[in-house]
Scaffold this motif. Structure first.
Motif, PDB file in Angstrom:
ATOM      1  N   LEU A   1      10.647 -13.820  34.924  1.00 37.13           N
ATOM      2  CA  LEU A   1       9.627 -14.657  34.298  1.00 37.13           C
ATOM      3  C   LEU A   1      10.239 -15.547  33.226  1.00 37.13           C
ATOM      4  CD1 LEU A   1       6.451 -15.079  34.248  1.00 37.13           C
ATOM      5  CD2 LEU A   1       6.477 -13.605  32.239  1.00 37.13           C
ATOM      6  N   GLU A   2      11.137 -14.992  32.435  1.00 32.20           N
ATOM      7  CA  GLU A   2      11.794 -15.771  31.383  1.00 32.20           C
ATOM      8  C   GLU A   2      12.683 -16.859  31.962  1.00 32.20           C
ATOM      9  OE1 GLU A   2      13.830 -12.795  29.204  1.00 32.20           O
ATOM     10  OE2 GLU A   2      12.066 -12.145  28.052  1.00 32.20           O
ATOM     11  N   GLN A   3      13.277 -16.594  33.110  1.00 37.21           N
ATOM     12  CA  GLN A   3      14.154 -17.581  33.741  1.00 37.21           C
ATOM     13  C   GLN A   3      13.400 -18.611  34.571  1.00 37.21           C
ATOM     14  OE1 GLN A   3      16.951 -15.219  35.963  1.00 37.21           O
ATOM     15  NE2 GLN A   3      18.118 -14.603  34.132  1.00 37.21           N
ATOM     16  N   GLY A   4      12.081 -18.444  34.679  1.00 39.10           N
ATOM     17  CA  GLY A   4      11.269 -19.406  35.411  1.00 39.10           C
ATOM     18  C   GLY A   4      11.218 -19.174  36.911  1.00 39.10           C
ATOM     19  N   GLU A   5      11.793 -18.072  37.396  1.00 36.18           N
ATOM     20  CA  GLU A   5      11.770 -17.783  38.826  1.00 36.18           C
ATOM     21  C   GLU A   5      10.455 -17.132  39.258  1.00 36.18           C
ATOM     22  OE1 GLU A   5      15.155 -15.457  39.750  1.00 36.18           O
ATOM     23  OE2 GLU A   5      16.621 -16.974  39.114  1.00 36.18           O
ATOM     24  N   VAL A   6       9.708 -16.601  38.308  1.00 34.05           N
ATOM     25  CA  VAL A   6       8.429 -15.960  38.573  1.00 34.05           C
ATOM     26  C   VAL A   6       7.394 -16.554  37.622  1.00 34.05           C
ATOM     27  CG1 VAL A   6       7.139 -13.797  38.368  1.00 34.05           C
ATOM     28  CG2 VAL A   6       9.355 -13.811  39.502  1.00 34.05           C
ATOM     29  N   ASP A   7       6.188 -16.807  38.139  1.00 32.55           N
ATOM     30  CA  ASP A   7       5.116 -17.375  37.322  1.00 32.55           C
ATOM     31  C   ASP A   7       4.138 -16.318  36.832  1.00 32.55           C
ATOM     32  OD1 ASP A   7       5.912 -20.178  37.719  1.00 32.55           O
ATOM     33  OD2 ASP A   7       5.300 -19.841  39.799  1.00 32.55           O
ATOM     34  N   VAL A   8       3.899 -15.284  37.641  1.00 32.99           N
ATOM     35  CA  VAL A   8       2.917 -14.259  37.291  1.00 32.99           C
ATOM     36  C   VAL A   8       3.500 -12.886  37.615  1.00 32.99           C
ATOM     37  CG1 VAL A   8       0.590 -13.358  37.706  1.00 32.99           C
ATOM     38  CG2 VAL A   8       0.994 -15.821  37.782  1.00 32.99           C
ATOM     39  N   ILE A   9       3.269 -11.934  36.707  1.00 35.35           N
ATOM     40  CA  ILE A   9       3.675 -10.546  36.933  1.00 35.35           C
ATOM     41  C   ILE A   9       2.421  -9.686  37.057  1.00 35.35           C
ATOM     42  CG2 ILE A   9       4.849  -8.531  35.980  1.00 35.35           C
ATOM     43  CD1 ILE A   9       6.717 -10.377  34.499  1.00 35.35           C
ATOM     44  N   VAL A  10       2.363  -8.879  38.122  1.00 40.28           N
ATOM     45  CA  VAL A  10       1.262  -7.942  38.331  1.00 40.28           C
ATOM     46  C   VAL A  10       1.812  -6.535  38.197  1.00 40.28           C
ATOM     47  CG1 VAL A  10      -0.476  -7.100  39.935  1.00 40.28           C
ATOM     48  CG2 VAL A  10       0.076  -9.543  39.878  1.00 40.28           C
ATOM     49  N   GLN A  11       1.297  -5.798  37.229  1.00 37.84           N
ATOM     50  CA  GLN A  11       1.751  -4.415  37.029  1.00 37.84           C
ATOM     51  C   GLN A  11       0.631  -3.460  37.430  1.00 37.84           C
ATOM     52  OE1 GLN A  11       3.724  -3.492  33.346  1.00 37.84           O
ATOM     53  NE2 GLN A  11       3.013  -1.373  33.374  1.00 37.84           N
ATOM     54  N   ILE A  12       0.911  -2.651  38.456  1.00 37.47           N
ATOM     55  CA  ILE A  12      -0.048  -1.652  38.937  1.00 37.47           C
ATOM     56  C   ILE A  12       0.339  -0.312  38.326  1.00 37.47           C
ATOM     57  CG2 ILE A  12      -1.053  -0.559  40.963  1.00 37.47           C
ATOM     58  CD1 ILE A  12      -0.164  -3.002  42.577  1.00 37.47           C
ATOM     59  N   PRO A  13      -0.520   0.278  37.491  1.00 38.61           N
ATOM     60  CA  PRO A  13      -0.152   1.511  36.779  1.00 38.61           C
ATOM     61  C   PRO A  13      -0.038   2.704  37.722  1.00 38.61           C
ATOM     62  CG  PRO A  13      -2.454   0.988  36.422  1.00 38.61           C
ATOM     63  CD  PRO A  13      -1.875  -0.178  37.168  1.00 38.61           C
ATOM     64  N   SER A  14       0.652   3.707  37.260  1.00 37.15           N
ATOM     65  CA  SER A  14       0.813   4.923  38.064  1.00 37.15           C
ATOM     66  C   SER A  14      -0.537   5.634  38.202  1.00 37.15           C
ATOM     67  CB  SER A  14       1.833   5.864  37.400  1.00 37.15           C
ATOM     68  OG  SER A  14       1.430   6.178  36.075  1.00 37.15           O
ATOM     69  N   ASP A  15      -0.692   6.327  39.330  1.00 38.70           N
ATOM     70  CA  ASP A  15      -1.915   7.081  39.650  1.00 38.70           C
ATOM     71  C   ASP A  15      -3.154   6.180  39.688  1.00 38.70           C
ATOM     72  OD1 ASP A  15      -0.404   9.423  39.730  1.00 38.70           O
ATOM     73  OD2 ASP A  15      -0.684   9.788  37.581  1.00 38.70           O
ATOM     74  N   PHE A  16      -2.966   4.895  39.980  1.00 41.42           N
ATOM     75  CA  PHE A  16      -4.106   3.968  40.009  1.00 41.42           C
ATOM     76  C   PHE A  16      -5.067   4.320  41.141  1.00 41.42           C
ATOM     77  CE2 PHE A  16      -6.047   0.016  41.587  1.00 41.42           C
ATOM     78  CZ  PHE A  16      -6.723  -0.391  40.446  1.00 41.42           C
ATOM     79  N   GLU A  17      -4.519   4.574  42.325  1.00 39.86           N
ATOM     80  CA  GLU A  17      -5.374   4.873  43.473  1.00 39.86           C
ATOM     81  C   GLU A  17      -6.122   6.192  43.276  1.00 39.86           C
ATOM     82  OE1 GLU A  17      -4.538   4.278  48.060  1.00 39.86           O
ATOM     83  OE2 GLU A  17      -3.652   6.170  47.359  1.00 39.86           O
ATOM     84  N   ARG A  18      -5.436   7.186  42.737  1.00 37.62           N
ATOM     85  CA  ARG A  18      -6.051   8.502  42.577  1.00 37.62           C
ATOM     86  C   ARG A  18      -7.180   8.461  41.550  1.00 37.62           C
ATOM     87  NH1 ARG A  18      -2.341  13.249  40.313  1.00 37.62           N
ATOM     88  NH2 ARG A  18      -2.668  11.986  38.435  1.00 37.62           N
ATOM     89  N   ASN A  19      -7.021   7.647  40.506  1.00 33.91           N
ATOM     90  CA  ASN A  19      -8.017   7.607  39.437  1.00 33.91           C
ATOM     91  C   ASN A  19      -9.145   6.605  39.697  1.00 33.91           C
ATOM     92  OD1 ASN A  19      -6.538   9.509  37.986  1.00 33.91           O
ATOM     93  ND2 ASN A  19      -5.335   7.925  36.945  1.00 33.91           N
ATOM     94  N   MET A  20      -9.044   5.817  40.793  1.00 36.43           N
ATOM     95  CA  MET A  20     -10.089   4.831  41.065  1.00 36.43           C
ATOM     96  C   MET A  20     -11.448   5.482  41.297  1.00 36.43           C
ATOM     97  SD  MET A  20      -8.364   1.941  43.527  1.00 36.43           S
ATOM     98  CE  MET A  20      -9.992   1.315  43.966  1.00 36.43           C
ATOM     99  N   SER A  21     -11.435   6.605  42.013  1.00 39.08           N
ATOM    100  CA  SER A  21     -12.694   7.261  42.349  1.00 39.08           C
ATOM    101  C   SER A  21     -13.363   7.895  41.134  1.00 39.08           C
ATOM    102  CB  SER A  21     -12.460   8.332  43.420  1.00 39.08           C
ATOM    103  OG  SER A  21     -11.516   9.287  42.959  1.00 39.08           O
ATOM    104  N   THR A  22     -12.610   8.144  40.095  1.00 39.83           N
ATOM    105  CA  THR A  22     -13.174   8.780  38.887  1.00 39.83           C
ATOM    106  C   THR A  22     -13.504   7.766  37.806  1.00 39.83           C
ATOM    107  OG1 THR A  22     -10.958   9.109  37.947  1.00 39.83           O
ATOM    108  CG2 THR A  22     -11.823  10.850  39.373  1.00 39.83           C
ATOM    109  N   ASN A  23     -13.295   6.467  38.100  1.00 39.51           N
ATOM    110  CA  ASN A  23     -13.562   5.389  37.134  1.00 39.51           C
ATOM    111  C   ASN A  23     -12.746   5.523  35.851  1.00 39.51           C
ATOM    112  OD1 ASN A  23     -15.502   4.145  38.791  1.00 39.51           O
ATOM    113  ND2 ASN A  23     -17.114   5.500  38.019  1.00 39.51           N
ATOM    114  N   SER A  24     -11.643   6.243  35.942  1.00 48.56           N
ATOM    115  CA  SER A  24     -10.779   6.404  34.769  1.00 48.56           C
ATOM    116  C   SER A  24      -9.416   5.771  34.990  1.00 48.56           C
ATOM    117  CB  SER A  24     -10.606   7.885  34.440  1.00 48.56           C
ATOM    118  OG  SER A  24      -9.981   8.561  35.527  1.00 48.56           O
ATOM    119  N   ALA A  25      -9.309   4.927  36.012  1.00 46.75           N
ATOM    120  CA  ALA A  25      -8.023   4.311  36.328  1.00 46.75           C
ATOM    121  C   ALA A  25      -7.647   3.283  35.275  1.00 46.75           C
ATOM    122  CB  ALA A  25      -8.087   3.649  37.706  1.00 46.75           C
ATOM    123  N   GLU A  26      -6.385   3.280  34.944  1.00 45.31           N
ATOM    124  CA  GLU A  26      -5.880   2.266  34.017  1.00 45.31           C
ATOM    125  C   GLU A  26      -5.917   0.902  34.694  1.00 45.31           C
ATOM    126  OE1 GLU A  26      -1.756   1.292  31.529  1.00 45.31           O
ATOM    127  OE2 GLU A  26      -1.998   3.165  32.653  1.00 45.31           O
TER     128      GLU A  26
END
Length: 332
Positions: free
Chosen positions: A54-79
């Motif tokens: 990103l700093e070098q201009g090769e990437v415009d957007v960074i998407v960070q998917i947190p750990s255990d996102f899928e598991r916590n989706m059903s409990t509405n406590s996902a980061e």
């Protein structure tokens, strides 16, 4: 020009920092890779690597998917998923972030449909009126037509008068019994005809090249064009009457043309301007022709609904053409 100069942002480079490594994260990556506006450059589990790109201009957007996102989706406590954009280019960064957010939302929506199709319901309906595909060319092409009018019916009459001043041929007119009004009219009529001819060609190009046809009456467009041509040609001749050289005329005309283009709603919405600038646009003739052309082309607005814009252009046309005739000093 509409093929090159556009506000549509494409080729937004995206890096995914996948800390979940789940089916959901892979689905998000697949949707980003399949998008016509986005380009997936890399998928990594290390945020510093993506940040370096990103700093070098090769990437415009960074998407960070947190750990255990899928598991916590059903409990509405996902980061929450984090989206970071390079805002040095504010347009590309801002729109790129929106594209990524919409793509991720689409992925999660499909996942919800697959897991509980009976319980998922649409709560929001989105409809884009008058430009359903959000095609920027449909917004831009009418503005380009107006720029053509300003250049052809604004620049050329002024240069014609001043050119005769420099060559001395205007003195031959000054010793004839031709009146000032007749002389000014003889200079304007050819450019009025040329302006209407150019409008016809521009509308044909818009129709057969870009598939854009006016929703409203073609006569309403020509009526507004006549008023605007009268206005801009009279304005240019007024400037020519006070100029002695072509260079002087070009600099003065360029000054006003820049104001017309930047502050009349041609390229930027008037509502986005400061209050004082919005009030200033009321004395700019292109503002009213922009309203007429876009309203008739995209919305099908009638002449009766646009009577204020037509009236304003009519007043400008009368004032500038009388001023052009009065300020022309004919010496006999």
């Amino acid at each position: 020009m509409p093929l090159i100069m556009t506000m549509d942002v494409r080729n937004v480079n995206v890096a995914i920092v996948d800390l979940d490594c789940s089916t959901t994260s892979r689905r998000i990556a697949w949707h980003i890779e399949a998008s016509e506006r986005l380009s997936l450059r890399q998928t990594t589990s290390e945020y510093p690597l993506a940040m370096k790109d990103l700093e070098q201009g090769e990437v415009d957007v960074i998407v960070q998917i947190p750990s255990d996102f899928e598991r916590n989706m059903s409990t509405n406590s996902a980061e929450r998923i984090s989206i970071s954009a390079n805002a040095v280019n504010a347009t590309k960064g801002g729109l790129g972030m929106q594209y990524v957010a919409q793509t991720i939302a689409l992925s999660l929506k499909e996942l919800n449909n697959e897991q509980s199709p009976a319980g998922f319901s649409e709560l929001v309906t989105i409809e884009n009126r008058y430009n359903s595909t959000l095609n920027y060319r449909h917004y831009m092409i009418p503005a380009l037509m107006i720029i053509l009018f300003i250049l052809i019916c604004g620049f050329l009459p002024a240069l014609s008068i001043v050119g005769e001043k420099e060559s001395g041929s205007i003195e031959q007119i000054n010793v004839t019994p031709v009146s000032r009004f007749t002389f000014i009219l003889s200079k304007l009529v050819p450019y009025w005809i040329i302006g209407l001819f150019v409008l016809t060609i521009a509308m044909l190009v818009a129709r057969f090249v870009y598939g854009l046809t006016p929703v409203g009456s073609v006569g309403a467009i020509y009526l507004g064009a006549i008023f605007f041509i009268l206005t801009i040609s009279g304005f240019s001749l007024t400037i020519a009457n006070f100029s002695d050289t072509m260079q002087q005329t070009m600099f003065v005309m360029f000054f006003f043309i820049m104001i017309f283009m930047l502050m009349s709603g041609l390229l930027t919405p008037i509502d986005s301007m400061p209050v004082w600038a919005q009030r200033f646009t009321l004395i700019l003739p292109p503002r009213y022709f922009v309203e007429i052309l876009r309203s008739v082309y995209l919305k099908g607005t009638s002449i009766s609904e646009l009577w204020m814009a037509y009236s304003a252009l009519g007043v400008f046309a009368i004032v500038f053409n009388i001023l052009a005739a009065v300020t022309y000093k004919k010496r006999i």
